[in-house]
Design a protein around this motif. Structure first.
Motif, PDB file in Angstrom:
ATOM      1  N   LEU A 116      43.669  44.878  40.399  1.00  0.00           N
ATOM      2  CA  LEU A 116      42.881  45.399  41.520  1.00  0.00           C
ATOM      3  C   LEU A 116      41.650  46.184  41.058  1.00  0.00           C
ATOM      4  O   LEU A 116      40.802  46.536  41.879  1.00  0.00           O
ATOM      5  CB  LEU A 116      43.759  46.309  42.390  1.00  0.00           C
ATOM      6  N   GLN A 153      38.965  45.416  39.242  1.00  0.00           N
ATOM      7  CA  GLN A 153      37.664  44.786  39.393  1.00  0.00           C
ATOM      8  C   GLN A 153      37.221  44.771  40.856  1.00  0.00           C
ATOM      9  O   GLN A 153      36.028  44.881  41.151  1.00  0.00           O
ATOM     10  CB  GLN A 153      37.692  43.351  38.844  1.00  0.00           C
ATOM     11  N   ASN A 154      38.190  44.644  41.789  1.00  0.00           N
ATOM     12  CA  ASN A 154      37.848  44.681  43.216  1.00  0.00           C
ATOM     13  C   ASN A 154      37.224  46.023  43.583  1.00  0.00           C
ATOM     14  O   ASN A 154      36.233  46.084  44.331  1.00  0.00           O
ATOM     15  CB  ASN A 154      39.107  44.459  44.064  1.00  0.00           C
ATOM     16  N   SER A 214      33.743  46.309  42.076  1.00  0.00           N
ATOM     17  CA  SER A 214      32.796  45.479  42.826  1.00  0.00           C
ATOM     18  C   SER A 214      32.386  46.155  44.133  1.00  0.00           C
ATOM     19  O   SER A 214      31.208  46.142  44.504  1.00  0.00           O
ATOM     20  CB  SER A 214      33.413  44.105  43.119  1.00  0.00           C
ATOM     21  N   LEU A 215      33.357  46.751  44.831  1.00  0.00           N
ATOM     22  CA  LEU A 215      33.042  47.479  46.059  1.00  0.00           C
ATOM     23  C   LEU A 215      32.136  48.669  45.753  1.00  0.00           C
ATOM     24  O   LEU A 215      31.166  48.938  46.475  1.00  0.00           O
ATOM     25  CB  LEU A 215      34.325  47.964  46.731  1.00  0.00           C
ATOM     26  N   PHE A 263      40.685  49.159  51.682  1.00  0.00           N
ATOM     27  CA  PHE A 263      41.194  48.449  50.511  1.00  0.00           C
ATOM     28  C   PHE A 263      42.313  49.246  49.847  1.00  0.00           C
ATOM     29  O   PHE A 263      43.371  48.694  49.489  1.00  0.00           O
ATOM     30  CB  PHE A 263      40.074  48.191  49.505  1.00  0.00           C
TER      31      PHE A 263
END
Length: 309
Positions: A173, A175-176, A179-180, A215
């Motif tokens: 999780l 990298q998510n 990125s956000l 998220f």
């Protein structure tokens, strides 16, 4: 004496017994003092006396050039004194004409941040640092007062930390989240969103907080959310790094990478043969080797601009 010989202006120096320091401006100062953004950073291990070396960098056509340097005795660890020294140095630069700064980039050094806030009172800062803090203070009720969609019951549990298999954030999780975070960094009122709409600074902040919170909530990342809110998304922290917090202008600089490259050049190209150099030798290399090289580069940039125009 060395600075005087090379016609450099010694702008700021210690006059009492205690922490010693001295600062001077370069030929680029008067050229770039109308800049609205600067990078400030320090490096270590350049001289035998252990002085920290700070640099102030401005930009011309996206390229960075050092406007001023400050040597500070690092043998006495005192962040309060260091803040006062930096404040005095920044104030001397302000009085000399560097008084229209809107963006101040640093690596989350709060001595620099506090000093800059005292001198450039209208300043919006940009930080570049991904280091996790050792402790995080988070109040879910306070966060809920800002945004009602934040659940008061969603907060870190000490029981989770005590578990031997506790993971702050699952690897798949991470990298998510990054990125956000990068997406939220670059949002700006002058840039339309995917729907073609121009959002205000406040609307961007709210949408970014909600997206990151949802998220974390969906994936039960309580500790991650507490950290992100306390260190990045709470209003007082958001304005330190989000480009959207200044609605009328987009900062050209994005990180302190130009300054890191600057220090790499100083140490690798100009000081590799000198171990624990004398302070005057480091100063001599800066003003007689480094700055002339940068002046040649600057002249090339100017010539290219004239040809294009």
């Amino acid at each position: 004496m060395l600075l005087y010989e090379y016609k450099y202006e010694l702008l700021y120096k210690s006059s009492e017994v205690g922490i010693q320091y001295f600062g001077f401006i370069t030929p680029f100062f008067d050229i770039l003092k109308s800049n609205k953004e600067i990078i400030v950073d320090a490096t270590y291990k350049t001289n035998a006396l252990g002085f920290e070396l700070y640099a102030i960098m401005g930009q011309f056509d996206g390229a960075g050039f050092s406007m001023a340097y400050l040597f500070v005795d690092n043998s006495k660890k005192n962040n309060g004194a260091r803040t006062e020294i930096l404040k005095g140095f920044f104030q001397s630069l302000y009085d000399r004409g560097l008084n229209n700064i809107q963006f101040f980039l640093t690596d989350k050094d709060f001595s620099q941040i506090t000093a800059s806030q005292n001198v450039w009172s209208t300043l919006k800062k940009r930080l570049s640092d991904n280091t996790l803090p050792k402790t995080t203070t988070y109040s879910s009720s306070s966060a809920n007062e800002n945004f009602s969609f934040i659940d008061i019951e969603f907060y870190p549990s000490n029981l989770q930390v005590k578990k031997s298999n506790f993971v702050f954030c699952p690897k798949d999780l991470r990298q998510n989240i990054i990125s956000l975070f990068e997406k939220h960094l670059h949002l700006h009122p002058l840039i339309p969103n995917i729907n073609g709409n121009f959002l205000t600074s406040t609307e961007i902040w709210k949408a970014s907080v909600e997206e990151m919170y949802n998220f974390c909530f969906t994936n039960d990342l309580r500790h991650v959310w507490a950290y992100l809110w306390s260190n990045w998304y709470e209003k007082k922290m958001w304005i330190l790094w989000a480009r959207s917090s200044v609605a009328t202008k987009i900062c050209i600089f994005r990180t302190t990478m130009l300054m890191e490259f600057h220090w790499k050049v100083v140490k690798r190209d100009y000081l590799p043969k000198f171990f624990q150099s004398r302070l005057d030798l480091v100063t001599y290399i800066i003003i007689s080797r480094l700055i002339p090289h940068h002046q040649q580069q600057f002249n090339k940039y100017q010539q290219k601009r004239e040809i294009v125009s």
